[in-house]
Design a protein around this motif. Structure first.
Motif, short mmCIF file in Angstrom:
data_model
loop_
_atom_site.label_atom_id
_atom_site.label_comp_id
_atom_site.label_asym_id
_atom_site.label_seq_id
_atom_site.Cartn_x
_atom_site.Cartn_y
_atom_site.Cartn_z
N CYS A 1 9.61 -26.32 4.80
CA CYS A 1 10.58 -25.53 4.01
C CYS A 1 9.90 -24.35 3.34
O CYS A 1 10.39 -23.22 3.40
CB CYS A 1 11.27 -26.41 2.98
SG CYS A 1 12.43 -27.58 3.71
N CYS A 2 8.78 -24.60 2.68
CA CYS A 2 8.06 -23.52 2.01
C CYS A 2 7.65 -22.42 2.99
O CYS A 2 7.77 -21.23 2.69
CB CYS A 2 6.81 -24.05 1.29
SG CYS A 2 7.14 -24.96 -0.22
N ALA A 3 7.16 -22.83 4.15
CA ALA A 3 6.70 -21.86 5.15
C ALA A 3 7.82 -20.91 5.55
O ALA A 3 7.58 -19.74 5.85
CB ALA A 3 6.14 -22.57 6.38
N LEU A 4 9.04 -21.42 5.54
CA LEU A 4 10.19 -20.62 5.99
C LEU A 4 10.84 -19.78 4.89
O LEU A 4 11.34 -18.70 5.17
CB LEU A 4 11.25 -21.53 6.61
CG LEU A 4 10.86 -22.23 7.90
CD1 LEU A 4 11.94 -23.22 8.30
CD2 LEU A 4 10.59 -21.23 9.01
N VAL B 1 7.37 -18.98 10.39
CA VAL B 1 7.94 -19.37 11.68
C VAL B 1 6.84 -19.44 12.74
O VAL B 1 6.76 -20.40 13.52
CB VAL B 1 9.06 -18.40 12.13
CG1 VAL B 1 9.45 -18.64 13.58
CG2 VAL B 1 10.26 -18.52 11.22
N LEU B 2 5.98 -18.44 12.77
CA LEU B 2 4.87 -18.43 13.73
C LEU B 2 3.99 -19.67 13.56
O LEU B 2 3.66 -20.36 14.54
CB LEU B 2 4.04 -17.16 13.57
CG LEU B 2 2.76 -17.08 14.41
CD1 LEU B 2 3.11 -17.04 15.90
CD2 LEU B 2 1.94 -15.86 14.02
N TYR B 3 3.61 -19.98 12.33
CA TYR B 3 2.77 -21.15 12.07
C TYR B 3 3.48 -22.44 12.49
O TYR B 3 2.86 -23.32 13.08
CB TYR B 3 2.40 -21.22 10.58
CG TYR B 3 1.16 -20.46 10.22
CD1 TYR B 3 1.05 -19.10 10.48
CD2 TYR B 3 0.10 -21.09 9.60
CE1 TYR B 3 -0.09 -18.40 10.14
CE2 TYR B 3 -1.04 -20.40 9.25
CZ TYR B 3 -1.14 -19.05 9.52
OH TYR B 3 -2.27 -18.36 9.19
N ASP C 1 6.27 -14.50 0.66
CA ASP C 1 4.89 -14.24 0.22
C ASP C 1 3.86 -14.46 1.32
O ASP C 1 2.72 -14.03 1.21
CB ASP C 1 4.55 -15.13 -0.97
CG ASP C 1 5.55 -14.99 -2.09
OD1 ASP C 1 5.34 -14.15 -2.97
OD2 ASP C 1 6.58 -15.71 -2.05
N PHE C 2 4.26 -15.15 2.41
CA PHE C 2 3.34 -15.40 3.52
C PHE C 2 3.34 -14.27 4.54
O PHE C 2 2.46 -14.21 5.40
CB PHE C 2 3.70 -16.72 4.21
CG PHE C 2 3.75 -17.89 3.28
CD1 PHE C 2 2.67 -18.19 2.46
CD2 PHE C 2 4.88 -18.67 3.20
CE1 PHE C 2 2.73 -19.26 1.59
CE2 PHE C 2 4.95 -19.75 2.34
CZ PHE C 2 3.87 -20.04 1.52
#
Length: 156
Positions: A54-57, A11-13, A61-62
């Motif tokens: 989508c992956c970022a959210l 979310v931050l990114y 693992d991030f």
């Protein structure tokens, strides 16, 4: 593959990515024209944008973990996102011309396209999420390719 859940780092990114781009929609450089962009590059960019977002959210693992040497990937990734924010600050303070938009920043060519793509690539490596890396490569082909196309046209 990755662990499903919510990623606050993602979310931050995405906020760091989308907020300047939303401001840019009202402060586009004079003469900016997207109508002649290569269709395959646009397709890659769009597919990559959706996949990366989508992956970022959806992968936990991030999110932050205890510090290890592997944490350097996240630190480098975040450093590039900070440079990306610096690129936008410089652009918004400039005359907002095409040459400003397609400029390099801190030695990074086509910084507006290159910095976020590499940052998300490093985030994918940090999280060990192969799907993110695949979508970032697709995004990079499209996004950096489109910027390169415009940059070449600007030089001509």
């Amino acid at each position: 593959m990755g662990h499903f859940g919510f990623s606050y780092i993602g979310v931050l990114y995405l906020l760091m990515l989308f907020i300047p781009n939303l401001i840019w929609t009202r402060r586009q450089p004079e003469g900016y024209d997207f109508r002649h962009e290569h269709k395959l590059l646009v397709w890659c960019e769009r597919v990559g944008q959706v996949g990366v977002s989508c992956c970022a959210l959806i992968f936990t693992d991030f999110n932050l973990r205890p510090l290890t040497p592997w944490s350097l990937w996240l630190a480098l990734s975040f450093g590039l996102m900070l440079l990306y924010e610096g690129y936008w600050v410089r652009y918004f303070r400039s005359g907002q011309k095409l040459k400003d938009f397609y400029s390099s920043f801190c030695g990074v060519p086509l910084a507006g396209a290159t910095l976020p793509v590499v940052s998300f690539l490093l985030l994918g490596i940090y999280g060990r999420v192969i799907l993110m890396v695949v979508f970032v490569v697709i995004l990079g082909i499209g996004h950096i390719g489109i910027h390169w196309q415009h940059f070449r046209e600007l030089k001509e």
